[in-house]
Design a protein around this motif. Structure first.
Motif, short mmCIF file in Angstrom:
data_model
loop_
_atom_site.label_atom_id
_atom_site.label_comp_id
_atom_site.label_asym_id
_atom_site.label_seq_id
_atom_site.Cartn_x
_atom_site.Cartn_y
_atom_site.Cartn_z
N ALA A 1 -22.80 49.29 -10.58
CA ALA A 1 -22.23 49.77 -11.83
C ALA A 1 -22.65 48.88 -12.99
CB ALA A 1 -20.70 49.80 -11.74
N GLU A 2 -22.65 49.46 -14.17
CA GLU A 2 -23.01 48.72 -15.38
C GLU A 2 -21.97 47.64 -15.66
OE1 GLU A 2 -22.91 49.73 -20.09
OE2 GLU A 2 -23.69 51.26 -18.75
N VAL A 3 -22.42 46.46 -16.05
CA VAL A 3 -21.53 45.36 -16.36
C VAL A 3 -20.86 45.65 -17.69
CG1 VAL A 3 -21.42 42.91 -16.91
CG2 VAL A 3 -22.93 43.72 -15.10
N ARG A 4 -19.50 45.51 -17.72
CA ARG A 4 -18.74 45.78 -18.94
C ARG A 4 -17.99 44.52 -19.35
NH1 ARG A 4 -16.10 51.50 -19.10
NH2 ARG A 4 -14.86 50.26 -20.50
N ALA A 5 -17.90 44.30 -20.63
CA ALA A 5 -17.20 43.13 -21.14
C ALA A 5 -15.84 43.47 -21.70
CB ALA A 5 -18.04 42.45 -22.21
N ASP A 6 -15.40 44.74 -21.55
CA ASP A 6 -14.09 45.12 -22.06
C ASP A 6 -13.28 45.77 -20.95
OD1 ASP A 6 -15.71 47.35 -21.90
OD2 ASP A 6 -14.75 48.37 -23.57
N GLU B 1 -15.59 31.35 -18.57
CA GLU B 1 -16.91 31.53 -19.17
C GLU B 1 -17.67 32.56 -18.35
OE1 GLU B 1 -19.03 27.84 -19.51
OE2 GLU B 1 -17.24 26.78 -20.18
N LEU B 2 -17.95 33.72 -18.96
CA LEU B 2 -18.66 34.79 -18.28
C LEU B 2 -20.12 34.78 -18.66
CD1 LEU B 2 -18.43 37.34 -16.47
CD2 LEU B 2 -18.06 38.65 -18.56
N SER B 3 -21.00 34.87 -17.67
CA SER B 3 -22.43 34.99 -17.92
C SER B 3 -23.01 36.00 -16.95
CB SER B 3 -23.12 33.63 -17.77
OG SER B 3 -22.97 33.15 -16.45
N ILE B 4 -24.14 36.54 -17.32
CA ILE B 4 -24.83 37.51 -16.48
C ILE B 4 -26.14 36.88 -16.03
CG2 ILE B 4 -25.76 39.86 -16.31
CD1 ILE B 4 -22.72 39.69 -16.93
N GLY B 5 -26.34 36.78 -14.73
CA GLY B 5 -27.56 36.17 -14.19
C GLY B 5 -28.77 37.07 -14.35
N ALA C 1 -15.45 38.39 -11.45
CA ALA C 1 -15.82 37.57 -12.61
C ALA C 1 -15.48 38.30 -13.91
CB ALA C 1 -17.32 37.25 -12.57
N GLU C 2 -15.86 39.56 -14.00
CA GLU C 2 -15.59 40.34 -15.21
C GLU C 2 -14.09 40.49 -15.45
OE1 GLU C 2 -17.86 44.02 -15.48
OE2 GLU C 2 -19.23 43.18 -14.00
N ASN C 3 -13.36 40.84 -14.41
CA ASN C 3 -11.91 41.04 -14.55
C ASN C 3 -11.20 39.74 -14.92
OD1 ASN C 3 -12.26 43.72 -13.94
ND2 ASN C 3 -11.73 43.48 -11.78
N SER C 4 -11.64 38.62 -14.36
CA SER C 4 -11.05 37.33 -14.68
C SER C 4 -11.30 36.98 -16.15
CB SER C 4 -11.65 36.22 -13.80
OG SER C 4 -11.32 36.45 -12.45
N ALA C 5 -12.52 37.18 -16.61
CA ALA C 5 -12.86 36.87 -18.00
C ALA C 5 -12.10 37.76 -18.98
CB ALA C 5 -14.36 36.99 -18.22
N ASN C 6 -11.86 39.01 -18.61
CA ASN C 6 -11.14 39.95 -19.48
C ASN C 6 -9.63 39.76 -19.45
OD1 ASN C 6 -13.40 41.30 -20.50
ND2 ASN C 6 -13.48 42.66 -18.74
N SER C 7 -9.10 39.16 -18.39
CA SER C 7 -7.66 39.12 -18.19
C SER C 7 -7.02 37.75 -18.42
CB SER C 7 -7.32 39.54 -16.75
OG SER C 7 -7.83 40.82 -16.48
#
Length: 169
Positions: A127-132, A18-22, A63-69
């Motif tokens: 860096a900008e947060v990316r979801a892809d 579960e990815l969220s942005i604080g 977190a981002e890489n885990s959610a995407n992978s």
């Protein structure tokens, strides 16, 4: 302040991360990992023991890489700090534990993975947060950097020459 203990575990994801942005813009992924102990019976057969469930938190690029992978059921390894916290809810004192991950990766004992390196600009803290996932720069980047599914010897050709079973770093 809670107690932190270094820990590493290997288990399976119980659900998709579960990815969220604080509010501060920091990415946070929550993962739940089940770890089963294998027990050998007197007759030599193996059985699963009772699973132990761990809550795992990852931050920023991890977190981002885990959610995407990663997806539910994937075997993973996690290394980080086991953190114990206490809090009060409804007038009761409660305790919680979680692993704050330093690294998360697929467990390659039972499968293969393709590694895709991020550019340093995307890994920068501001860096900008990316979801892809980052798109491959060239056609060569779309092929795996290594092949761990082969049971034959790995052939490492001399500088720049590639073969079917290659390891490029």
């Amino acid at each position: 302040m809670g107690t932190k203990i270094p820990i590493s575990i290997a288990g399976n994801l119980v659900a998709d991360p579960e990815l969220s942005i604080g509010e501060s813009g920091v990415a946070h992924a929550k993962l739940r990992v089940a770890v089963n102990q294998r027990i050998q019976g007197a007759d030599g057969s193996w059985q699963d023991g009772e699973p132990v469930f761990h809550n795992v938190s990852a931050f920023r690029a991890l977190a981002e890489n885990s959610a995407n992978s990663l997806r539910k059921g994937d075997p993973v390894t996690v290394a980080g700090d086991l953190e114990f916290r206490s809090y009060e809810k409804d007038g009761e004192r409660r305790e919680a534990r979680r692993i704050v991950a330093d690294t998360i990766g697929p467990d390659l004992r039972f499968g293969t993975a393709v590694y895709q390196r991020m550019s340093h600009a995307a890994a920068a803290p501001d860096a900008e947060v990316r979801a892809d996932l980052e798109a491959p720069v060239a056609a060569e980047a779309a092929t795996p950097a290594y092949n761990v599914s082969s049971k034959s010897p790995v052939v490492v050709p001399p500088f720049g020459v590639t073969a079917g079973n290659e390891m490029n770093f």
